[in-house]
Design an enzyme around this catalytic site. Structure first.
Site, PDB file in Angstrom:
ATOM      1  N   HIS A 163      25.688 -52.547   4.290  1.00 60.09           N
ATOM      2  CA  HIS A 163      24.787 -51.408   4.126  1.00 60.09           C
ATOM      3  C   HIS A 163      25.631 -50.150   3.941  1.00 60.09           C
ATOM      4  CE1 HIS A 163      21.990 -54.329   5.913  1.00 60.09           C
ATOM      5  NE2 HIS A 163      21.054 -53.643   5.286  1.00 60.09           N
TER       6      HIS A 163
ATOM      7  N   TYR B  98      12.516 -54.132  -1.585  1.00 60.71           N
ATOM      8  CA  TYR B  98      12.643 -53.540  -0.248  1.00 60.71           C
ATOM      9  C   TYR B  98      13.960 -52.782  -0.100  1.00 60.71           C
ATOM     10  CZ  TYR B  98      13.285 -52.977   4.728  1.00 60.71           C
ATOM     11  OH  TYR B  98      13.523 -52.409   5.951  1.00 60.71           O
ATOM     12  N   HIS B  99      15.037 -53.456  -0.379  1.00 53.45           N
ATOM     13  CA  HIS B  99      16.356 -52.886  -0.120  1.00 53.45           C
ATOM     14  C   HIS B  99      16.687 -51.775  -1.113  1.00 53.45           C
ATOM     15  CE1 HIS B  99      16.092 -57.095   1.139  1.00 53.45           C
ATOM     16  NE2 HIS B  99      16.681 -56.661   2.220  1.00 53.45           N
TER      17      HIS B  99
ATOM     18  N   TYR C 251      11.060 -60.645  11.977  1.00 55.71           N
ATOM     19  CA  TYR C 251      12.418 -60.911  11.510  1.00 55.71           C
ATOM     20  C   TYR C 251      13.324 -61.057  12.730  1.00 55.71           C
ATOM     21  CZ  TYR C 251      16.724 -60.073   8.773  1.00 55.71           C
ATOM     22  OH  TYR C 251      17.958 -60.174   8.173  1.00 55.71           O
TER      23      TYR C 251
ATOM     24  N   ASP D  50      29.561 -55.640   7.240  1.00 55.55           N
ATOM     25  CA  ASP D  50      28.361 -54.822   7.058  1.00 55.55           C
ATOM     26  C   ASP D  50      28.339 -54.248   5.652  1.00 55.55           C
ATOM     27  OD1 ASP D  50      26.222 -53.024   7.282  1.00 55.55           O
ATOM     28  OD2 ASP D  50      27.559 -51.462   8.056  1.00 55.55           O
TER      29      ASP D  50
ATOM     30  N   LYS E 208      34.637 -49.207   5.149  1.00 56.98           N
ATOM     31  CA  LYS E 208      33.602 -50.103   5.663  1.00 56.98           C
ATOM     32  C   LYS E 208      34.292 -51.362   6.181  1.00 56.98           C
ATOM     33  CE  LYS E 208      29.664 -50.253   5.182  1.00 56.98           C
ATOM     34  NZ  LYS E 208      28.632 -49.987   6.216  1.00 56.98           N
TER      35      LYS E 208
END
Length: 670
Positions: free
Chosen positions: A544, A169-170, A15, A542, A538
């Site tokens: 996440h 995945y996330h 990646y 981003d 935040k």
């Protein structure tokens, strides 16, 4: 010894992408020369969220966590001298997936390639963006339409392309248990396939071709036996769903096809050399079992918890794959777990529990309804809070973090600031200048006409892919394509899941949480307020938000009144909220590397409004030199992944509030 016939290895990817299309192209060609067999493109956050590099929200984010692709010229340069009809390319792109695929198709055509020969994957799972990564743009309904239009277009025009990989995945990164990971991903796949079938764009006799192009992108954690069983459970449920719900009779079309990025959540900043063995164990979970083997694997680097990996670090991860595939005898045998009663029992348990959770989601109206109600998000926040509590309590052991912490000096990180790659801060200005030059030199009437046609198509019911391809050819930019659709579809702010998350840490008398509660209550009383108020912000792009959410939940459980408005805020918005809510502390969470620009901006704006005495806390993947610079700029404290004790962090926040308000320190251990 008789030579056994070896199976073909999985696709090996890294990646990668950073700074500019030119720099990323050089990196890709070097990786391919080292034996990498596929590409996995990391796009920067402005590209992922539909902003051009000159937008205010893109400030500090350009080229940080991936490559900026603003228009056809960038995509041409990204794949220069890489024949796309011979490549298998995975693109981690979701809200703007249609746009990036259009650019990729046009570049391939310019190279002389037949689109029918293109192979690869666009991620394009918007549901998990609402739940974990935060790069969504449009509301669920229009987002599902974009996905549907892409799938139907590729089945007819780019038949070897995977137009979506459903991402569990996330979800694991956001705290999902194996059952939640399976159930939420499968429910998303059902929502997508139902939407494609309901669109009427694919005749019933071709629906098997749609199912055959649905792929999955899965996480593999360090509990590799459980993870391998999870993959077997995934395959069994997918076979059942596609056969019973969609009537797919051809076994090949029902095959569960998945790629893997092994777990990054479990990589540690403390003793980062331990990450190598974690990565190897995680890879074994998706390669040891032939019947559940991944079709493509990409591994993180040992230093991912510290910052952006260097080319050498990525090479190390590629070599791990190559040693397993070419030096071991792994690929010479049939499934080595077949017939194991231990494995079968675990798989049966996962299948049963996952189907039960899928039924619960179905009764809610499906995955999209469960997103909009906030159910899925609140369940993930709760699971993640429980996991963090187990780590903090020592029930879940992390070597080098909460057990076996004594260590020798680490030669890999002796020069910690040199152990990761950094992006030149001047890069952003160069990218912005190149964008302006592109706009100045394009055929403006054609670009304007293409955007008008796109908006007209969006307001109607026709497939949006053709209009998007014309936008690509006409020189339209990423931000312009996205804003045209924003004008029609609107934007979406996903539920945060914080308010409904249950208490995950006990607060019996004498416990760390009880002691922090006492500190917070006494400090509030000293200040003459009912409760301390913490703003969790935040800034930037981003998305996440896992760390920010866990801080918000624990602060709430410690007696704070928490102001948390979710992701994607400008420094100006954060400061306005801090002043309006009269907060006692501002906590900023950034994992994308934009902290060096955005955090000082928040400090400056607080001072301008006369609120410079409010302490500001920063958290994220922040290298030591950057942390020192932030402290010099006025940040009260910096927390990084090594600071895993959330209750202790909240205690430190109370200390900083007392210090900022000139209150004596409390002799309460926490």
């Amino acid at each position: 010894m008789t030579e056994r016939q070896k199976d073909r290895p999985w696709l090996m990817r890294t990646y990668a992408g950073h700074s500019t299309a030119e720099a990323s192209n050089e990196l890709y060609r070097r990786n391919l020369a080292k034996g990498q067999t596929g590409l996995s493109v990391a796009f920067d956050l402005p590209t992922q969220t539909g902003y051009d590099p000159d937008h205010i929200l893109a400030r500090g984010e350009v080229g940080r966590v991936g490559v900026p692709v603003s228009h056809l010229g960038d995509m041409r340069r990204l794949f220069q001298d890489i024949p796309l009809d011979q490549m298998n390319t995975s693109m981690t792109i979701n809200a703007t997936a249609m746009w990036l695929l259009a650019l990729y198709q046009v570049v391939a055509e310019e190279q002389g390639a037949d689109p029918g020969r293109l192979q690869g994957t666009t991620q394009n799972d918007i549901v998990k963006e609402y739940l974990s990564r935060g790069t969504h743009v449009f509301p669920p309904g229009p987002s599902l339409r974009l996905t549907t239009d892409m799938i139907t277009y590729t089945v007819n025009r780019i038949p070897k392309w995977n137009p979506i990989n459903i991402c569990s995945y996330h979800l694991q990164e956001a705290g999902a248990t194996p059952v939640q990971e399976i159930a939420y991903a499968m429910s998303t796949a059902i929502a997508v396939l139902d939407a494609v079938r309901a669109s009427g764009q694919v005749p019933e006799e071709k629906f098997g071709a749609v199912v055959a192009r649905i792929s999955f992108f899965v996480n593999a954690g360090v509990r590799f036996i459980e993870e391998m069983c999870k993959m077997r459970a995934f395959g069994r449920i997918w076979d059942r769903v596609t056969r019973e719900r969609y009537g797919i009779t051809e076994a090949k079309q029902r095959r569960f096809r998945y790629g893997v990025q092994v777990n990054s959540l479990g990589l540690t900043e403390a003793q980062p050399e331990n990450n190598v063995q974690r990565i190897v164990l995680e890879m074994l979970a998706v390669t040891l079992s032939k019947d559940a083997r991944a079709r493509a694997v990409q591994l993180p680097a040992w230093n991912e918890a510290l910052g952006l990996p260097r080319p050498w670090d990525q090479q190390w991860s590629l070599r791990i794959q190559q040693v397993l595939a070419h030096e071991s005898d792994l690929l010479e045998y049939e499934d080595i777990f077949a017939g194991s009663h231990v494995i079968e029992a675990k798989v049966d348990e996962l299948v049963t529990d996952s189907l039960a959770e899928m039924d619960r989601i179905e009764r809610m109206g499906g995955a999209m309804a469960a997103v909009e109600s906030g159910y899925l998000k609140s369940e993930l926040v709760s699971s993640h809070a429980e996991r963090r509590a187990r780590i903090e309590g020592g029930d879940e052991k992390i070597v080098g973090v909460n057990v076996y912490e004594t260590t020798e000096p680490n030669p890999l990180t002796a020069d910690l600031d040199g152990a990761i790659m950094t992006v030149d801060p001047a890069n952003e200005a160069r990218v912005v200048a190149a964008l302006h030059a592109w706009r100045d030199n394009r055929d403006e009437p054609r670009a304007t006409e293409a955007l008008a046609a796109l908006k007209k198509a969006a307001a109607g019911t026709e497939n949006l892919m053709e209009a998007t391809v014309e936008c690509a050819r006409a020189g339209v930019t990423t931000g312009e394509w996205s804003w045209a659709l924003r004008d029609v579809f609107g934007e979406f702010r996903a539920p945060t899941g914080v308010s409904s998350a249950p208490v995950a840490v006990t607060a019996e008398e004498g416990s760390p949480l009880a002691l922090v509660r006492e500190k917070a209550a006494r400090t509030a009383a000293d200040l003459g307020v009912g409760r301390l108020r913490l703003l969790v912000g935040k800034p930037g792009l981003d998305g996440h938000s896992n760390g920010a959410e866990q801080i918000a939940v624990r602060a709430r459980d410690s007696g704070f009144e928490v102001v948390y408005q979710g992701i994607r805020l400008t420094p100006e918005q954060i400061v306005s909220a801090a002043v309006a809510e009269d907060v006692h502390c501002v906590g900023l969470s950034i994992l994308s590397g934009s902290h060096a620009e955005l955090v000082p901006d928040v400090l400056t704006r607080l001072r301008r409004t006369g609120a410079g005495d409010i302490p500001v806390i920063a958290g994220g993947i922040i290298p030591p030199a950057d942390a020192e610079a932030l402290i010099r700029a006025g940040v009260a404290a910096v927390f990084t992944p090594k600071d895993f004790g959330i209750t202790e962090i909240i205690g430190r926040i109370v200390d900083e509030i007392r210090k900022a308000n000139k209150l004596d320190p409390l002799e309460v251990p926490a």
